[in-house]
Design a protein around this motif. Structure first.
Motif, PDB file in Angstrom:
ATOM      1  N   TRP A  27       0.517  -8.440  -2.991  1.00  0.00           N
ATOM      2  CA  TRP A  27       0.858  -7.299  -3.842  1.00  0.00           C
ATOM      3  C   TRP A  27       0.958  -7.753  -5.301  1.00  0.00           C
ATOM      4  O   TRP A  27       1.657  -8.713  -5.621  1.00  0.00           O
ATOM      5  CB  TRP A  27       2.197  -6.683  -3.423  1.00  0.00           C
ATOM      6  N   ASP A  32       3.312   7.069  -2.987  1.00  0.00           N
ATOM      7  CA  ASP A  32       2.619   6.152  -2.088  1.00  0.00           C
ATOM      8  C   ASP A  32       1.254   6.771  -1.788  1.00  0.00           C
ATOM      9  O   ASP A  32       1.170   7.815  -1.138  1.00  0.00           O
ATOM     10  CB  ASP A  32       3.444   5.991  -0.809  1.00  0.00           C
ATOM     11  N   THR A  33       0.194   6.145  -2.278  1.00  0.00           N
ATOM     12  CA  THR A  33      -1.136   6.758  -2.157  1.00  0.00           C
ATOM     13  C   THR A  33      -1.793   6.541  -0.800  1.00  0.00           C
ATOM     14  O   THR A  33      -2.887   7.052  -0.560  1.00  0.00           O
ATOM     15  CB  THR A  33      -2.083   6.233  -3.251  1.00  0.00           C
ATOM     16  N   ILE A  41       3.076   2.992  -5.357  1.00  0.00           N
ATOM     17  CA  ILE A  41       2.690   2.045  -4.320  1.00  0.00           C
ATOM     18  C   ILE A  41       1.227   2.322  -3.999  1.00  0.00           C
ATOM     19  O   ILE A  41       0.898   3.367  -3.427  1.00  0.00           O
ATOM     20  CB  ILE A  41       3.565   2.185  -3.060  1.00  0.00           C
ATOM     21  N   ARG A  47       3.092  -1.257  -7.715  1.00  0.00           N
ATOM     22  CA  ARG A  47       2.665  -2.341  -6.830  1.00  0.00           C
ATOM     23  C   ARG A  47       1.314  -1.966  -6.254  1.00  0.00           C
ATOM     24  O   ARG A  47       1.141  -0.856  -5.750  1.00  0.00           O
ATOM     25  CB  ARG A  47       3.663  -2.555  -5.690  1.00  0.00           C
ATOM     26  N   MET A  48       0.349  -2.877  -6.357  1.00  0.00           N
ATOM     27  CA  MET A  48      -0.987  -2.621  -5.840  1.00  0.00           C
ATOM     28  C   MET A  48      -1.391  -3.777  -4.916  1.00  0.00           C
ATOM     29  O   MET A  48      -1.231  -4.941  -5.264  1.00  0.00           O
ATOM     30  CB  MET A  48      -1.992  -2.488  -6.995  1.00  0.00           C
ATOM     31  N   ARG A  49      -1.902  -3.417  -3.748  1.00  0.00           N
ATOM     32  CA  ARG A  49      -2.296  -4.449  -2.791  1.00  0.00           C
ATOM     33  C   ARG A  49      -3.682  -5.013  -3.137  1.00  0.00           C
ATOM     34  O   ARG A  49      -4.660  -4.263  -3.263  1.00  0.00           O
ATOM     35  CB  ARG A  49      -2.325  -3.864  -1.381  1.00  0.00           C
ATOM     36  N   GLN A  50      -3.729  -6.307  -3.333  1.00  0.00           N
ATOM     37  CA  GLN A  50      -4.967  -7.062  -3.512  1.00  0.00           C
ATOM     38  C   GLN A  50      -5.959  -6.387  -4.481  1.00  0.00           C
ATOM     39  O   GLN A  50      -7.096  -6.049  -4.113  1.00  0.00           O
ATOM     40  CB  GLN A  50      -5.632  -7.288  -2.151  1.00  0.00           C
ATOM     41  N   GLN A  88       5.821   1.317   4.154  1.00  0.00           N
ATOM     42  CA  GLN A  88       6.363   1.249   2.793  1.00  0.00           C
ATOM     43  C   GLN A  88       7.509   2.243   2.600  1.00  0.00           C
ATOM     44  O   GLN A  88       8.482   1.958   1.902  1.00  0.00           O
ATOM     45  CB  GLN A  88       5.244   1.509   1.775  1.00  0.00           C
ATOM     46  N   ALA A 104      -1.666   1.085  -1.906  1.00  0.00           N
ATOM     47  CA  ALA A 104      -1.931   0.187  -0.785  1.00  0.00           C
ATOM     48  C   ALA A 104      -3.411   0.071  -0.453  1.00  0.00           C
ATOM     49  O   ALA A 104      -3.804  -0.813   0.288  1.00  0.00           O
ATOM     50  CB  ALA A 104      -1.165   0.645   0.454  1.00  0.00           C
ATOM     51  N   GLU A 105      -4.238   0.962  -0.993  1.00  0.00           N
ATOM     52  CA  GLU A 105      -5.668   0.930  -0.710  1.00  0.00           C
ATOM     53  C   GLU A 105      -6.436   1.066  -2.021  1.00  0.00           C
ATOM     54  O   GLU A 105      -5.887   1.557  -3.021  1.00  0.00           O
ATOM     55  CB  GLU A 105      -6.049   2.072   0.252  1.00  0.00           C
ATOM     56  N   GLY A 115      -0.159   5.667   5.609  1.00  0.00           N
ATOM     57  CA  GLY A 115      -0.449   4.850   6.780  1.00  0.00           C
ATOM     58  C   GLY A 115       0.583   4.985   7.883  1.00  0.00           C
ATOM     59  O   GLY A 115       0.902   6.085   8.335  1.00  0.00           O
TER      60      GLY A 115
END
Length: 580
Positions: free
Chosen positions: A165, A25-26, A116, A138-141, A33, A118-119, A29
């Motif tokens: 995602w 998880d990069t 994951i 999985r990559m957010r937007q 997740q 997320a940013e 936060g």
């Protein structure tokens, strides 16, 4: 999204219960997740690598306490580095990687089953190096540039985004080797000091059957036999490799001791039966040598802004009050440092192995030879002591008596500790050190030392005792212990030229192939080293053993790649080969 579990072909797990699913998880936060992954996990061990700019605070910890209490109880201080937290009962490992994701990606040594993101991430293609076969992402937007980078790295974007995602699957472009047979989890460990005892514990925790060979009648009879070993961090202005390694080891060792039952100053002595680890987090006061050093101490603390629970800088007045004697300069105070009896740590680690451990004591391993896929370990008369696919050399300078390790550049330094009776010398309530260290009374004995002598003499020297007492006088400002009987202990620290330990697979010096990289260096199959711990074996041993176990199991390493390379036993041979 339903999590898909993938097992790397190189993993040595033999059952579903033993399988390990590794997530990166990069952007940790709030930990959402991670908590979601916990909620939807299936059978097997979840190993979660979380990158965060700082150690998450109270709100994350509160949420974690309910979902994974075993991890919450070990929550680390907010200092840089990789923090590994084990929760064996929950089949869970959490690695907190503190710092920017862009800086961490090249330093991670792992095979990742699920990403994951997320940013926004600039080094998308760096994920290719970490991806296990059939890993998912999985990559957010993601924007179009990020999607192009994903495809270039070997990921196939699948379907439409769900709740922002985008999903992708990784297909390796390199031909995959056929699945190798699961190796037998059997090892022989030579040496029952802190290095060997920690190796036994970490391997047994993963289901290995371990045979421990020790030439003495009991563990911790050589360098690990001191009454009190000191544990404390190492600080530097540039946060160099020794500083980073020692910080990681110091913090990991304290979590490891906690999992073994914690420290207890009233635990049975080394000569008693099984029990808790004898020691005390009483704090360590490291006095400045002079005014210039005091200024450097303050600058280091001001620069890195460590939490006060990790280190405080004290001015001369504050240091004098804590010491109970005048001191003209300042000091570092490590509130969670202290002392421990290494033999009791060895005893606790070996006890934790249960029936996975076979002990062969009062027997010296003097010859090892490779026979097919196994190593034979023999004594001086040629009697076979044990066989296993893996042998771990953890016997200090004795390792160089074995042919494959003969060319390792190890040497020993004699260290004499002076033992003084309580009442004849000031009794401190914390450890104090400068050029020497002094401990609180342990069984009525205060330890002062230790010397660094280029000698192999085992007998006590009056000159060494006088040196220890002189250093104590310089710290306390008055002579104490004059005329004390010559009492103490002599031990021998095994060291490498760069003062760093040797952790990992042993190089094959007989193979004359020239190489420019550690990963291409010829190695002895199944032969590993845990050597050269110098005077920091008490804290280096647990982390080094975890590194070794991860190498054997193809698990994520508990340290960054730069540190792993700095510890590689092949670093000296590589330096020689580069000169050819």
């Amino acid at each position: 999204m339903t999590m898909t579990w993938h097992a790397s072909a190189t993993r040595s797990a033999s059952t579903v219960a033993d399988s390990r699913h590794v997530i990166l998880d990069t952007a940790f936060g709030s930990g959402a997740q991670f908590l979601a992954s916990l909620a939807r996990r299936s059978a097997g061990h979840l190993h979660y690598l979380a990158i965060a700019p700082s150690v998450p605070g109270a709100s994350v910890l509160a949420a974690l306490a309910a979902a994974a209490p075993g991890l919450a109880a070990q929550w680390p201080l907010d200092v840089p580095g990789l923090h590994r937290l084990h929760a064996p009962a929950e089949r869970l490992t959490l690695d907190l990687l503190i710092g920017p994701a862009e800086a961490w990606l090249p330093e991670i040594v792992a095979r990742i089953d699920e990403f994951i993101i997320a940013e926004p991430l600039g080094q998308v293609r760096a994920l290719q190096r970490l991806a296990a076969p059939a890993s998912t992402l999985r990559m957010r937007q993601p924007d179009e540039q990020a999607l192009r980078c994903l495809r270039a790295a070997g990921f196939t974007v699948t379907g439409e985004p769900e709740a922002g995602w985008q999903h992708a699957a990784y297909t390796s472009r390199k031909p995959q080797p056929p699945c190798a047979p699961t190796p037998e989890r059997r090892a022989v460990v030579i040496g029952a000091g802190v290095a060997g005892s920690a190796a036994c514990e970490r391997l047994a925790a993963r289901g290995w059957q371990v045979t421990l060979i020790e030439r003495h009648d009991a563990p911790a009879q050589e360098a690990s036999g001191n009454r009190a070993g000191i544990f404390m961090p190492l600080l530097s202005k540039d946060d160099n490799i020794p500083t980073r390694l020692t910080r990681a080891a110091y913090l990991y060792a304290q979590r490891a001791w906690q999992n073994l039952g914690g420290l207890d100053p009233d635990a049975p002595g080394a000569e008693a039966g099984e029990g808790a680890i004898r020691g005390n987090r009483c704090g360590v006061l490291q006095l400045a040598r002079d005014a210039e050093h005091a200024l450097l101490q303050k600058e280091v603390v001001d620069t890195w802004r460590y939490p006060e629970q990790y280190v405080r800088w004290l001015d001369a007045q504050q240091a004098s009050a804590m010491l109970g004697a005048p001191t003209p300069y300042g000091a570092w105070h490590f509130p969670e440092g202290g002392w421990a009896t290494p033999a009791s740590a060895c005893r606790a680690m070996l006890q934790a192995c249960g029936d996975k451990l076979q002990r062969i004591f009062h027997t010296e391993a003097l010859h090892i030879e490779r026979s097919g896929s196994e190593w034979n370990v023999l004594d001086a008369q040629g009697k076979l002591l044990a066989t296993a696919p893996v042998v771990v050399l953890a016997n200090g300078a004795g390792a160089t008596a074995l042919e494959p390790a003969r060319e390792l550049p190890l040497y020993t330094m004699r260290g004499q500790v002076t033992h003084l009776q309580e009442g004849s010398f000031p009794s401190l309530n914390l450890v104090v050190c400068r050029e020497a260290y002094m401990t609180p009374p342990v069984d009525g004995i205060i330890c002062v030392g230790a010397t660094y002598d280029k000698s192999a003499a085992r007998q006590l020297w009056q000159s060494s005792q006088d040196e220890n007492l002189l250093r104590a006088e310089e710290i306390l400002g008055n002579p104490h212990g004059a005329g004390a009987p010559l009492q103490g202990r002599v031990g021998f620290r095994t060291m490498a030229p760069d003062r760093l330990p040797l952790v990992g697979p042993l190089p094959d010096n007989a193979n004359q192939a020239r190489t420019e990289r550690l990963r291409d260096l010829p190695r002895h199959p199944g032969l590993y080293a845990l050597l050269g711990y110098a005077s920091r074996g008490l804290i280096w041993a647990p982390l080094a053993a975890e590194i070794l176990a991860c190498q054997l199991e193809d698990e994520p390493l508990p340290i960054e790649a730069t540190l792993a390379a700095a510890l590689d036993p092949g670093r000296f041979l590589l330096k020689q080969r580069r000169k050819l």
